[in-house]
Design a protein around this motif. Structure first.
Motif, mmCIF file in Angstrom:
data_model
loop_
_atom_site.group_PDB
_atom_site.id
_atom_site.type_symbol
_atom_site.label_atom_id
_atom_site.label_comp_id
_atom_site.label_asym_id
_atom_site.label_seq_id
_atom_site.Cartn_x
_atom_site.Cartn_y
_atom_site.Cartn_z
ATOM 1 N N UNK A 109 108.135 -3.668 -18.871
ATOM 2 C CA UNK A 109 108.620 -2.939 -17.406
ATOM 3 C C UNK A 109 110.001 -3.074 -17.270
ATOM 4 N N UNK A 110 110.521 -4.107 -17.916
ATOM 5 C CA UNK A 110 112.165 -4.091 -17.663
ATOM 6 C C UNK A 110 112.856 -2.954 -18.292
ATOM 7 N N UNK A 111 112.446 -2.692 -19.490
ATOM 8 C CA UNK A 111 112.720 -1.358 -20.182
ATOM 9 C C UNK A 111 112.597 -0.109 -19.312
ATOM 10 N N UNK A 112 111.354 -0.152 -18.798
ATOM 11 C CA UNK A 112 111.041 1.229 -17.951
ATOM 12 C C UNK A 112 112.008 1.189 -16.740
ATOM 13 N N UNK A 127 102.890 8.731 -25.755
ATOM 14 C CA UNK A 127 103.312 7.598 -25.738
ATOM 15 C C UNK A 127 103.839 7.115 -27.071
ATOM 16 N N UNK A 128 103.414 7.289 -28.046
ATOM 17 C CA UNK A 128 103.612 7.049 -29.563
ATOM 18 C C UNK A 128 105.205 7.525 -29.999
ATOM 19 N N UNK A 129 105.223 9.020 -29.579
ATOM 20 C CA UNK A 129 106.436 9.624 -29.876
ATOM 21 C C UNK A 129 107.544 9.056 -28.732
ATOM 22 N N UNK A 130 107.103 8.664 -27.666
ATOM 23 C CA UNK A 130 108.091 8.082 -26.625
ATOM 24 C C UNK A 130 108.451 6.598 -27.160
ATOM 25 N N UNK A 131 107.597 6.042 -27.768
ATOM 26 C CA UNK A 131 107.884 4.546 -28.548
ATOM 27 C C UNK A 131 108.855 4.578 -29.238
ATOM 28 N N UNK A 132 108.858 5.644 -30.291
ATOM 29 C CA UNK A 132 109.917 5.648 -31.153
ATOM 30 C C UNK A 132 111.299 6.269 -30.560
ATOM 31 N N UNK A 133 110.949 6.986 -29.678
ATOM 32 C CA UNK A 133 112.256 7.582 -29.095
ATOM 33 C C UNK A 133 113.155 6.226 -28.372
ATOM 34 N N UNK A 134 112.405 5.350 -27.934
ATOM 35 C CA UNK A 134 112.911 4.356 -27.161
ATOM 36 C C UNK A 134 112.973 3.013 -27.813
ATOM 37 N N UNK A 135 112.555 2.961 -28.959
ATOM 38 C CA UNK A 135 112.755 1.703 -29.975
ATOM 39 C C UNK A 135 111.935 0.770 -29.414
#
Length: 816
Positions: free
Chosen positions: A345-348, A611-619
């Motif tokens: 949530x902090x990251x978001x 979500x997996x694509x976004x997880x890579x993009x956002x580390x």
């Protein structure tokens, strides 16, 4: 030399530094691959001759050859136990060479180990490494310190803090910039003086990387943001290969002419780096003697920064919002996550607030049931990776604020310091030590002042005291202490009076908006009206939720109505963002009026919302494995996840890196997240039917070179693309590289070198590969390596960065 003497020297005249140590030692017979410090101690006459030649040429300061004599580097040669002895003797030799005719600077540089969260070394460990070497240098009698050829602002911070812990000698600090004008870690030049001068550096600047003919923009920015002298220590151009030898072809005359131009801009400390000889320094001295000094007016700007972005706080010029959402108060879901040690949530919140227009992120971890100090450290480390925005450190506990400031790789804003006797002086000292700006909250031991006169009296007393201990007005932001208009009808008027009082004292102001409307219906209208009137009255910043469109649109419109520079464009951009947001969320609020039409948003590939694509993009290292596991359990094959999501995501990361929208920390974070997912999928790949006969890449940093930041990233990226990577490490013998490639039937040998003195070992590897009939293609890269150099030594390819290397390997493997 005292710091005052150093400043007086720089104010009186241009100060000339020496030239290259490494390349001149190599010309004097130092072989590649040895410990330079040990070789110098075994051949002291070589160093003394070089340094005396530089002094005779006009150098005022020579660098003792302690460059890599720190514990981590010396351990690689089995010499860590000789650290004090070696540093002491190296300083002594330089003092002997100087013979009172020049000052001797003890030299520190990067260790080669990466700091957490990019690497595994904690900040305090690095601090102790630098502190140990700095103490040995100070005890040996060095006149000052230089921290040079730094690529990481955070590592430079650690070195400056370590030196200040053991010595009050002057500190010069210089970083190396890439052709795009940023360091390898993405730091622009404006962040360097913003951070380092507050920590206790006495001069900052640029060294190595390129010749003086390419440094004008960097120097101009350094001068704009620096209140201390600016240093330039450029190379004699870029290295070239000539008759099998690496050479620097910029003549002393051309080097001197271009360096003198930088001096005429305002740089006051000038010298030479790689490839510069005593003749270069002699010509430089002659050119400088004819150059008129330009005294650059130091305005003392209000600037805070992250490692990658500086934000100016400009009263009367641009209103800023400090995003308030990273605060667990009243947020049960965030509280639960922090108790579990999660930061999703902090990251978001950080990403959402940055997108919505926040200029600074407030960070508060105050809640029960957690270790607030450790949680704050974790959050600061995480935000430093995923967001470019500077941080405002918010806590009721001085020890929490200090812990955050210590590891924050930028210049933070403290929220806040009040006039309570028990805390005031302690917090001022903490802010001073770490070079932070701070918000002053006008509350004393009695509590909230009951009258506007008393509030202003507290402000004046506190600011006067801060100025006495070395702060400037530009280091301070005053909180107007907003009361509730429902309880005190004059609350808003009192705030406006405080804004005016602070404006007359040259102070910036801030407030929390929402207090004004407490207990009233439809609070957003009260808050928005108060905001517009406050901006007109001189409010500089507000702590608020940037996701509140009415508030943000009003702030942009207020700036425009006040005719502030660039505000018309900012208003249009803000309304464009709002219109697009409403178009994508039609039920969230009424659509924007047709009076402000905007072009439709560019369509995105459907997979980008996965979500997996976004997880890579956002580390997102924490969430990507559970997401991957969930997808597999839902029926997706490992190959589908890799080919349809992971590889396209890392490809986009690579493009953003090329476009300079992502920088090294983000690239590493994204690659690390992808690696986590692939590690989970790897055991399933055989049963999935994937061909496990992947092409082999042997990768190494060449013999004599102990730098491996870029090499490690390339290895990680290649693994993520499915190649079988054999990483031999750093300082690897040429024959071992080739023998490994033959044994493993490698398709590609990837070679890295950072130092010009080791580049030629790439050619050695290519020669051995030809002799032994190795069929692998050889590619090269590294900070000092160029495409023309690659062609001259017969390499099969050159890559400038990790993303480019992946494409190069793919082409070579396909073409055979």
């Amino acid at each position: 030399m005292t710091r005052e003497q150093f400043r007086a020297l720089c104010a009186e005249r241009f100060v000339i530094l020496d030239g290259a140590t490494g390349t001149n030692l190599q010309n004097a017979g130092m072989p590649v691959g040895v410990c330079p410090e040990q070789w110098v101690l075994e051949h002291p006459e070589a160093l003394i001759d070089i340094q005396r030649a530089f002094i005779d040429a006009g150098a005022d300061i020579v660098y003792a050859p302690t460059f890599t004599a720190n514990r981590i580097k010396l351990e690689e040669y089995g010499l860590a136990d000789k650290l004090c002895e070696m540093n002491t003797e190296l300083v002594r030799l330089s003092k002997k060479a100087a013979d009172g005719k020049a000052f001797v600077a003890g030299d520190l540089t990067m260790t080669g180990r990466q700091l957490y969260p990019i690497g595994d070394m904690q900040f305090e460990e690095l601090f102790e490494v630098y502190k140990q070497q700095a103490k040995a240098i100070a005890d040996a009698g060095a006149d000052l310190f230089v921290i040079e050829t730094m690529m990481s602002l955070q590592e430079t911070r650690a070195a400056v803090l370590a030196v200040r812990e053991v010595s009050d000698l002057p500190i010069m600090a210089t970083l190396t910039f890439e052709p795009d004008g940023r360091t390898l870690f993405g730091t622009p030049p404006e962040c360097v003086p913003t951070v380092l001068q507050g920590l206790g550096a006495d001069a900052v600047g640029v060294n190595c990387g390129a010749g003086p003919d390419t440094m004008q923009d960097i120097v101009q920015t350094l001068l704009e943001y620096s209140d201390i002298p600016v240093i330039v220590k450029a190379n004699a151009g870029l290295p070239e290969l000539e008759n099998g030898v690496t050479v620097y072809k910029m003549t002393p005359e051309v080097f001197a002419e271009n360096s003198a131009k930088l001096a005429s801009m305002g740089a006051s400390i000038i010298g030479g780096c790689c490839g510069t000889t005593p003749e270069h320094i002699r010509a430089l001295k002659a050119a400088i003697d004819k150059t008129e000094r330009r005294l650059v007016k130091k305005a003392g700007q209000r600037v805070i920064c992250s490692e990658r972005k500086a934000v100016k706080i400009m009263p009367g010029e641009r209103f800023l919002v400090i995003g308030e959402r990273i605060n667990p108060t009243g947020k049960k879901t965030l509280q639960a996550e922090l108790k579990e040690g999660k930061l999703d949530i902090v990251r978001r919140f950080a990403r959402e607030q940055q997108k919505a227009g926040a200029s600074i992120l407030d960070v508060n971890c105050g809640m029960g049931g957690i270790d607030e100090k450790q949680t704050m450290i974790n959050v600061v480390n995480e935000l430093s990776q995923i967001s470019d925005l500077p941080l405002c450190i918010d806590s009721s506990y001085p020890e929490v604020i200090e812990a955050a400031l210590r590891i924050y790789p930028g210049r933070a804003l403290i929220n806040s310091i009040n006039y309570e006797e028990a805390k005031f002086e302690t917090m001022l000292a903490t802010a001073k030590k770490y070079g932070a700006m701070f918000i002053f909250l006008p509350i004393d031991d009695v509590g909230i002042p009951k009258t506007i006169e008393l509030k202003h009296e507290i402000v004046d007393k506190a600011i006067d005291r801060a100025l006495e201990v070395g702060f400037k007005e530009t280091d301070i932001v005053v909180d107007a202490l907003v009361g509730t208009v429902g309880a005190d009808k004059a609350s808003a008027l009192n705030c406006f009076a405080t804004f005016e009082h602070c404006r007359q004292r040259g102070l910036a102001t801030v407030c929390g908006l929402s207090n004004i409307s407490f207990g009233l219906p439809e609070r957003s209208f009260v808050n928005t009206a108060f905001l517009a009137m406050s901006i007109a009255s001189g409010l500089t910043m507000a702590i608020a939720n940037p996701s509140q469109d009415l508030l943000m649109n009003t702030a942009a419109a207020s700036d425009m109505l006040l005719n502030r520079e660039g505000s018309d464009i900012r208003y249009i951009e803000r309304i464009s963002y709002y219109t697009e947001k409403m178009a994508n969320e039609p039920t969230a609020a009424p659509k924007a009026s047709s009076a402000a039409p905007t072009a439709p948003a560019e369509p995105k590939d459907e997979k980008e919302s996965d979500p997996i694509f976004a997880a890579v993009m956002n580390g997102e290292k924490d969430s990507i494995v559970p997401l991957t596991k969930e997808r597999v359990e839902g029926g997706a094959t490992p190959s589908e996840i890799i080919n349809d999501l992971l590889i396209p995501a890392i490809n986009k990361v690579g493009k953003l890196f090329e476009q300079k929208r992502y920088f090294l920390p983000q690239l590493i974070a994204s690659a690390g997240a992808m690696e986590q997912s692939i590690a989970y999928l790897e055991p399933m790949l055989v049963s999935d039917g994937q061909d496990d006969d992947a092409p082999v890449v042997v990768i190494a940093t060449v013999e004599g070179d102990v730098h491996d930041i870029g090499k490690n990233l390339v290895a990680l990226m290649l693994k993520n693309y499915g190649y079988r990577v054999i990483d031999l490490g750093k300082n690897v013998e040429s024959e071992l590289i080739v023998d490994t490639a033959i044994k493993e039937n490698a398709a590609v040998i990837a070679l890295s070198a950072l130092m010009t003195t080791t580049m030629m070992n790439m050619k050695t590897v290519i020669g051995i590969a030809h002799e032994k009939g190795c069929k692998a293609k050889v590619i090269v890269g590294g900070a000092a390596v160029t495409e023309s150099f690659a062609e001259e030594i017969g390499a099969d390819g050159y890559s400038g960065d990790a993303a480019d290397c992946v494409r190069l390997v793919e082409r070579l493997v396909k073409t055979g």
